[in-house]
Design a protein around this motif. Structure first.
Motif, PDB file in Angstrom:
ATOM      1  N   LYS A 374       7.814   1.621  -7.048  1.00 46.48           N
ATOM      2  CA  LYS A 374       8.141   2.161  -5.519  1.00 46.48           C
ATOM      3  C   LYS A 374       7.100   1.670  -4.578  1.00 46.48           C
ATOM      4  O   LYS A 374       7.174   1.506  -3.396  1.00 46.48           O
ATOM      5  N   CYS A 375       5.833   1.847  -4.721  1.00 47.21           N
ATOM      6  CA  CYS A 375       4.732   1.492  -3.948  1.00 47.21           C
ATOM      7  C   CYS A 375       4.730  -0.097  -3.512  1.00 47.21           C
ATOM      8  O   CYS A 375       4.489  -0.409  -2.397  1.00 47.21           O
ATOM      9  N   VAL A 376       5.045  -0.844  -4.441  1.00 46.27           N
ATOM     10  CA  VAL A 376       5.141  -2.463  -4.280  1.00 46.27           C
ATOM     11  C   VAL A 376       6.251  -2.552  -3.312  1.00 46.27           C
ATOM     12  O   VAL A 376       6.290  -3.233  -2.292  1.00 46.27           O
ATOM     13  N   MET A 381       2.830  -5.021   3.877  1.00 46.87           N
ATOM     14  CA  MET A 381       2.072  -6.149   3.497  1.00 46.87           C
ATOM     15  C   MET A 381       2.310  -6.837   2.470  1.00 46.87           C
ATOM     16  O   MET A 381       1.558  -7.953   1.851  1.00 46.87           O
ATOM     17  N   GLY A 382       3.192  -6.582   1.531  1.00 52.11           N
ATOM     18  CA  GLY A 382       3.431  -7.153   0.362  1.00 52.11           C
ATOM     19  C   GLY A 382       2.535  -7.113  -0.737  1.00 52.11           C
ATOM     20  O   GLY A 382       2.210  -8.134  -1.617  1.00 52.11           O
ATOM     21  N   LEU A 383       1.773  -6.185  -0.899  1.00 53.34           N
ATOM     22  CA  LEU A 383       0.604  -5.890  -1.891  1.00 53.34           C
ATOM     23  C   LEU A 383       1.147  -5.026  -3.123  1.00 53.34           C
ATOM     24  O   LEU A 383       2.133  -4.691  -2.818  1.00 53.34           O
ATOM     25  N   GLU A 384       0.173  -4.924  -3.953  1.00 53.70           N
ATOM     26  CA  GLU A 384       0.530  -4.275  -5.215  1.00 53.70           C
ATOM     27  C   GLU A 384      -0.432  -2.887  -5.360  1.00 53.70           C
ATOM     28  O   GLU A 384      -1.444  -3.079  -5.804  1.00 53.70           O
ATOM     29  N   PRO A 385      -0.181  -2.114  -4.331  1.00 53.32           N
ATOM     30  CA  PRO A 385      -0.844  -0.691  -4.355  1.00 53.32           C
ATOM     31  C   PRO A 385      -1.355  -0.136  -5.614  1.00 53.32           C
ATOM     32  O   PRO A 385      -2.499   0.359  -5.809  1.00 53.32           O
ATOM     33  N   ASP A 407      -6.034  -6.843   3.545  1.00 51.04           N
ATOM     34  CA  ASP A 407      -4.686  -7.036   4.497  1.00 51.04           C
ATOM     35  C   ASP A 407      -4.155  -5.520   4.593  1.00 51.04           C
ATOM     36  O   ASP A 407      -3.175  -5.534   5.195  1.00 51.04           O
ATOM     37  N   CYS A 408      -4.562  -4.573   3.934  1.00 48.71           N
ATOM     38  CA  CYS A 408      -3.727  -3.112   3.847  1.00 48.71           C
ATOM     39  C   CYS A 408      -4.081  -2.861   5.221  1.00 48.71           C
ATOM     40  O   CYS A 408      -5.081  -2.683   5.815  1.00 48.71           O
TER      41      CYS A 408
END
Length: 444
Positions: A374-376, A381-385, A407-408
């Motif tokens: 869900k975080c992804v 920003m399209g990151l992998e939290p 980029d976060c």
């Protein structure tokens, strides 16, 4: 159909409890404490001393470099001290404390309230006026506006975007400014466009503010250079990169800035402050602040002088409710908890939100990531939290650069959507600080 950005996002409850409250001028406090650092960059250098008499709009702190900003007195009275005082987070920083004695404004500031549309200044003269007035980004970032308007060599501005999204829950100060001071706002937009040399400006407003969309469209009717865009209500639409994507479909590259895709973004309050600086010779000495919360006795949008203590504002709105668990400077998603109610309103204070005990209490963590992604899906920003979080927990902070931690935008959506209630953003912020340090050292 309303536009929006392409990656991630979510929609926390609006809770715009004060949306119908017209802006009200708050009475002057007995004293103000005006920080010399209300902006990104070097703190201003004090140009007054204890015992000096000052007027409203008088320079009391001079910018200490290009990325810095002038600071002006928001009241008339006597300087009590120039000393370090605790800020909103409890960190001691230099500030000028002034005892309020009347309300005498500095010479040359136009207070007649008439609208002045026509600007005869050159772009360089506009930027100088903005710099002299100490205008900074009023959406929270507090980046000196004259720096944003000074386009780097080799870059070119094509579009000006005015951020009226106000996607943070609870906050309504931008909404009221758009409704009540729309003509001055549009004049400010034209001045900013002239300073940048752009032929097209867009004002992006989320569609949960239909009255503001309709009002500004009516005022801008017939002007081919200004277009009001309705945006789908979606957090964090007010982020610069998300706004550019939503309005123009352009994606700012990793590590890049809006100017890299030909854009400059300014907040609606900043545009109004630019109008007042250029056309009225008025420095940035006051701003609209939303005071709100589900238990607050009286929600309000107040025009407040910079340096007014938060305690004085809360007292004016009926005091702090007994069930208050946290006071937030800004909105609940990206704002910061206030450590000291003697701290004051700054140029970037858009709201004071009082959260109840049950809202402020951090949810108990489930302890382990359940790999739901869900975080992804939510990350704008399209990151992998989840993976950045794991690196942070294990102390592998230097490795986070390779996963684009810099980029976060710290919007908090990853923590908000996490079903395991993991403190994702806490550890990502920790790693981001280290990554940014490494990047600065690399640049020398």
């Amino acid at each position: 159909m309303s536009k929006t950005f392409r990656k991630g996002g979510g929609h926390p409850s609006d809770n715009k409890l004060s949306r119908a409250d017209e802006v009200e001028r708050m009475p002057l406090p007995q004293t103000v404490v005006i920080p010399l650092s209300q902006h990104i960059g070097a703190p201003a250098t004090a140009v007054v001393a204890k015992g000096d008499r000052v007027k409203v709009g008088q320079l009391i702190g001079e910018a200490a470099g290009f990325v810095s900003s002038n600071v002006h007195s928001s009241v008339s009275g006597t300087v009590l001290s120039v000393d370090a005082v605790p800020d909103l987070g409890g960190v001691r920083r230099q500030a000028v404390t002034i005892k309020v004695e009347g309300d005498e404004w500095a010479e040359g500031i136009d207070l007649d309230g008439s609208l002045r549309r026509e600007c005869t200044l050159s772009p360089a003269e506009i930027i100088d006026k903005v710099k002299e007035a100490g205008v900074v980004g009023m959406g929270g970032a507090q980046f000196p506006t004259h720096v944003k308007l000074s386009i780097p060599q080799g870059k070119r501005a094509e579009y000006l975007l005015i951020n009226g999204a106000e996607c943070e829950p609870y906050l309504t100060s931008d909404h009221r400014v758009m409704l009540e001071r729309g003509e001055e706002l549009l004049a400010g937009v034209k001045i900013l466009a002239k300073a940048l040399g752009v032929g097209k400006s867009y004002i992006g407003i989320e569609n949960n503010k239909p009255d503001a969309v309709a009002h500004l469209r009516k005022l801008a009717a017939g002007d081919a250079e200004v277009e009001v865009i309705a945006l789908r209500a979606r957090y964090p639409q007010g982020g610069e990169k998300q706004l550019i994507d939503a309005v123009l479909g352009r994606e700012v590259p990793s590590g890049g800035l809006p100017i890299d895709v030909g854009c400059v973004v300014q907040n609606v309050d900043t545009a109004l402050a630019v109008y007042e600086a250029v056309q009225k010779n008025k420095p940035l000495v006051e701003r609209v602040v939303t005071v709100t919360g589900k238990s607050v006795e009286r929600h309000a949008n107040l025009l407040v002088r910079i340096g007014t203590p938060l305690q004085a504002i809360l007292d004016y709105c009926g005091g702090m409710p007994e069930d208050t668990g946290k006071v937030i400077n800004g909105g609940p998603m990206m704002g910061k908890a206030v450590a000291n109610l003697d701290s004051v309103v700054t140029k970037g204070t858009s709201g004071i939100v009082l959260m109840r005990d049950d809202e402020a209490e951090r949810r108990k963590s489930g302890g382990a990531c359940i790999k739901c992604a869900k975080c992804v899906r939510g990350c704008p920003m399209g990151l992998e939290p989840y993976y950045l979080f794991k690196l942070g927990v294990r102390g592998r902070l230097t490795e986070m650069e390779g996963y684009w931690a810099a980029d976060c935008i710290e919007c908090g959506l990853c923590s908000w959507v996490c079903p395991a209630n993991l403190p994702l953003l806490d550890y990502i912020r920790l790693g981001k600080v280290e990554v940014m340090r490494i990047m600065r050292e690399r640049k020398g």
